[in-house]
Design an enzyme around this catalytic site. Sequence first.
Site, PDB file in Angstrom:
ATOM      1  CD  GLN A  52       0.527   5.117  -0.862  1.00  0.00           C
ATOM      2  OE1 GLN A  52       1.032   5.071   0.063  1.00  0.00           O
ATOM      3  NE2 GLN A  52      -0.679   5.770  -0.463  1.00  0.00           N
TER       4      GLN A  52
ATOM      5  CG  HIS B  61       2.690   8.439   2.775  1.00  0.00           C
ATOM      6  ND1 HIS B  61       1.977   8.398   3.961  1.00  0.00           N
ATOM      7  CD2 HIS B  61       1.587   8.224   1.908  1.00  0.00           C
ATOM      8  CE1 HIS B  61       1.160   8.562   4.114  1.00  0.00           C
ATOM      9  NE2 HIS B  61       0.572   8.598   3.167  1.00  0.00           N
TER      10      HIS B  61
ATOM     11  CG  HIS C 125      -1.810   1.290   1.579  1.00  0.00           C
ATOM     12  ND1 HIS C 125      -2.563   1.860   2.347  1.00  0.00           N
ATOM     13  CD2 HIS C 125      -1.918   2.852   0.264  1.00  0.00           C
ATOM     14  CE1 HIS C 125      -3.683   2.619   1.742  1.00  0.00           C
ATOM     15  NE2 HIS C 125      -3.398   2.993   0.972  1.00  0.00           N
TER      16      HIS C 125
END
Length: 304
Positions: free
Chosen positions: A114, A118, A50
Amino acid sequence: MKPIILFLFFFPATLLAYNFDYYQLVLQWPRTYCWDKNNCIDYPQNFTIHGLWPTCFTGCSPRSCYGSQNGPPWVDPGKPYTLNLSWISSETFQTLEEEWPDLLGNDESFWGRQWYMHGTCSGNSVEDYFNNALILKRGVDLLSFLEKGGIMPGDSSYQLVTTIKQAIKKETGYEPHLWCKPEGPNQLLLEVSICFDSSHLKIMSCPKALQRLKSACSSNLMTSFPKKMDTVNDTEHMDTGTDTDTEWEDDISCMQPEQGAKSDSPEPAPEPNDKSDSKSVHARFSYFFSGFIFPILSIRLLFY
């Protein structure tokens, strides 16, 4: 004095990026993710990535670190996330398709999200961020770990959260963190976080602060590990209505601890900041200060 001045001149903006203490390698179980969705198009038979999330010991996770030299100086969360594929090698791209697929079929948007949410906080380049996650994932065969502990997909019996954690800990030596999805009076195993220290990417036990977060598996509920979904036609338990759970990651990645929650770090952890506007202002100021003010001051001092 000149060496110090030269150091300031070349001082990179990313050194003023958000601090964090460790990474969560978050691995999702496709069957649970697609449990109540009717638009999954990919059904891997194993855990998939993920994300790789920089996290603080408080449980707070920095997100969209504006000013990273590895991405745009700022990101508008309201716009679709896109990933420029020229930033990664063809070999990495191929591996991402296998190990880090978007189960809804929007790979590039998923990877872009992502990265911007992040990866920009990791201090890595785009290529290194994704490669680090892929390398770490190769050393963690969750499905094998669980099966060795007698926990099989589709087992009709429910498991205690501690039983699942112990099965993984027996193989890694360290305790993971579990994320669950509610299902009636019980819960479904959705994701597993394996934690790594930020300095050397060595595996570590996940801090207990994560247990306070919204989607953490409850130790008071029995947990099911749903069977593998073999084909697109395997629609048992799938919702035939409109998918309304597209923001599941927002529930589990905001990482804001409960009010008054204390860090379980041996050292004081950074204070969580739950105001995105403040983050944006602070990060843009850091970027401006390190990217523009430092060089100007350095040049003036050089000829002083």
